[in-house]
Design an enzyme around this catalytic site. Structure first.
Site, PDB file in Angstrom:
ATOM      1  N   CYS A  95      -4.943   9.167  27.103  1.00  0.00           N
ATOM      2  CA  CYS A  95      -3.130   8.680  27.978  1.00  0.00           C
ATOM      3  C   CYS A  95      -2.739   7.891  27.563  1.00  0.00           C
ATOM      4  CB  CYS A  95      -3.928   8.248  29.118  1.00  0.00           C
ATOM      5  SG  CYS A  95      -3.256   8.033  30.829  1.00  0.00           S
TER       6      CYS A  95
ATOM      7  N   SER B 237       0.818  -1.516  -0.493  1.00  0.00           N
ATOM      8  CA  SER B 237       0.285  -0.309   0.209  1.00  0.00           C
ATOM      9  C   SER B 237       0.782   0.982   0.234  1.00  0.00           C
ATOM     10  CB  SER B 237      -0.859  -0.209   2.053  1.00  0.00           C
ATOM     11  OG  SER B 237      -1.976  -0.884   1.413  1.00  0.00           O
TER      12      SER B 237
ATOM     13  N   GLY C 196      -8.248   1.139  -3.295  1.00  0.00           N
ATOM     14  CA  GLY C 196      -9.303   1.818  -2.101  1.00  0.00           C
ATOM     15  C   GLY C 196      -9.005   3.318  -1.963  1.00  0.00           C
TER      16      GLY C 196
ATOM     17  N   TYR D  78      -8.365   4.304   5.731  1.00  0.00           N
ATOM     18  CA  TYR D  78      -7.996   4.396   7.291  1.00  0.00           C
ATOM     19  C   TYR D  78      -7.407   4.801   8.749  1.00  0.00           C
ATOM     20  CZ  TYR D  78      -6.068   0.153   3.776  1.00  0.00           C
ATOM     21  OH  TYR D  78      -6.587  -0.486   2.431  1.00  0.00           O
TER      22      TYR D  78
END
Length: 480
Positions: free
Chosen positions: A407, A249, A331, A437
């Protein structure tokens, strides 16, 4: 900030080498931002004419703001460019939108309306496709560990193809299909050993990783890919349509795709020679990159398509085989740049960083989201850009780090960027290229409700996924 002040300001020595000091900090890089995003005369970022302050008031922050027009335009660009390039070779292509990058019911409908197919990799994504009314024949099912229920659901839906990932899975699919008196259409996912220039965790065609069937022969024995072909052709309950590969990717050069295509086409020729069978389909995957920062230079679909068609055409002619039907899975390249995340600034602090014998300042800008809505920086060290959205500013620039509210010290949204030094609590910040994503990898860490997804088109904004409430967080808690 005057022109003289801009030229006098120097880049921070603790900034990464790739990050330049912008000469026009209020400008928006059109390669990074969605179509229709600009600044108004008043200095506020707008999308399709809608000011971000209005969106924040209506939908709250943080919020994912997706340009429907941009999404559809990118879908058409890939569809048209690849169809045009491959029409003389094999009549066109099948473009599968990779649902894992971003998927909700409305987006699945956009995919279908623009003439694309949908790639899924779970039972949940299959269920969403059914909810969106997508014909099963236009779906693919991926995954390295598909359950029996997912395989059965795919067969129930009349799925167009199941992408088989291992020898064990091949036998499982064959057994389930045989038990139901059906023939399962399959592609074999192969790992061609092509090393893509990308992050280790998203490079998926080298040998030492979980996906696919290796094409490498060990000690003269048949490769896993060869064994899978033999087994698939021996099972009456399987229809071997063709081959699939995915090299990774966020890739910018077509060279890796070209090398993978040559390897798989050579394998198709060997199957013809060994078995007398001509496979009909070849899926070359996706992974085409988008621009997250100024250093990213993605290829246009037309360039990618022409380069791929030239390689495929030449290889098939040299091998003496018919050109198989080609499919791709762009995508991220469709949805990634369509979206920005809108945040509100909370606290700010200036940190002094030792560098050599000197000390330099870095400004920490805390926003009301973070790793729960974009975990990519902490997962992959991904870099992003950011812009002051609610107004423009002529203040001197400050090296800044946009951080989240969680945190965790690693809760970083944008690791390195220059923002105006007068950014203050209540300002709106926008982080572009968050379409892929981010929402799909989001979480409820620290019991934080996930943000809404707002679609904007032609001057109108509407919710396509509502934001969670605190009550939503307790729906599965059996002690409530």
């Amino acid at each position: 900030m005057s022109t003289t002040e801009k030229t006098q300001q120097l880049k921070s020595p603790i900034a990464p080498e790739w990050l330049t000091l912008p000469t026009e900090p209020n400008e928006l890089n059109p390669v990074i931002w969605a179509e229709g995003v600009s600044r108004s005369e008043a200095g506020e970022i707008t999308i399709a004419g809608l000011p971000v302050s209005e969106l924040a008031q209506r939908f709250g922050t943080p919020a994912y703001i997706i340009s429907e027009d941009h999404f559809r335009s990118r879908a058409r660009a890939f569809r048209d460019a690849f169809n045009e390039a491959f029409a003389p070779l094999c009549g066109g292509v099948d473009v599968y939108y990779a649902g894992k990058s971003f998927l909700c019911t409305e987006v699945a409908r956009w995919v279908a309306e623009e003439g694309l197919r949908l790639d899924t990799c779970s039972g949940g994504e299959l269920a969403l496709a059914a909810r969106a009314g997508i014909d099963g024949v236009k779906l693919g099912l991926h995954g390295n560990n598909k359950s029996d229920n997912e395989i059965n659901r795919a067969l129930d839906m009349g799925i167009g193809r199941i992408v088989v990932d291992s020898l064990q899975e091949l036998e499982r699919v064959a057994e389930i299909a045989r038990g139901r008196g059906l023939t399962a259409p399959i592609l074999l996912r192969l790992t061609p050993g092509v090393h893509a220039e990308t992050h280790e965790f998203i490079a998926t065609a080298h040998e030492d990783q979980k996906f696919g069937l290796s094409m490498a022969s060990v000690n003269g024995n048949p490769s896993a890919a060869e064994q899978a072909v033999d087994a698939a052709l021996a099972h009456p309950s399987l229809e071997l349509l063709g081959l699939h590969c995915h090299i990774g990717s966020q890739i910018f050069s077509p060279d890796g795709f070209a090398l993978a295509a040559e390897k798989l086409l050579g394998f198709i020729a060997s199957i013809r020679d060994r078995h007398g069978v001509s496979l009909k389909e070849l899926d070359l995957g996706g992974g085409y990159g988008i621009a997250y920062t100024e250093v990213d230079h993605p290829q246009e679909p037309k360039h990618l398509a022409k380069a791929m068609a030239a390689v495929v055409g030449e290889a098939c002619q040299r091998l003496g085989i018919d050109v198989p039907r080609i499919s791709i899975e762009p995508g991220r390249a469709i949805v990634g740049s369509s979206t920005f995340t809108l945040y509100k600034v909370g606290t700010l602090k200036t940190i002094h960083v030792e560098h050599g014998t000197d000390v330099f300042e870095r400004r920490y800008v805390s926003v009301d989201g973070g790793m729960s809505d974009n975990p990519r920086p902490v997962l992959y060290g991904a870099d992003y850009s950011a812009a002051l959205a609610s107004r423009s500013s002529e203040a001197p620039l400050a090296l800044s780090r946009v951080v989240g509210r969680h945190c965790e010290s690693g809760d970083i949204v944008v690791k390195d960027t220059y923002l105006p030094s007068d950014v203050e609590p209540g300002d709106l910040l926008a982080v572009p290229a968050t379409g892929a994503y981010c929402w799909v990898l989001g979480s409820n860490y620290n019991y934080t409700p996930r943000p809404p997804v707002v679609a904007v088109s032609r001057g109108e904004a509407r919710l396509i996924v509502r934001g969670e409430t605190e009550e939503d967080l307790f729906l599965r808690d059996v002690s409530c």
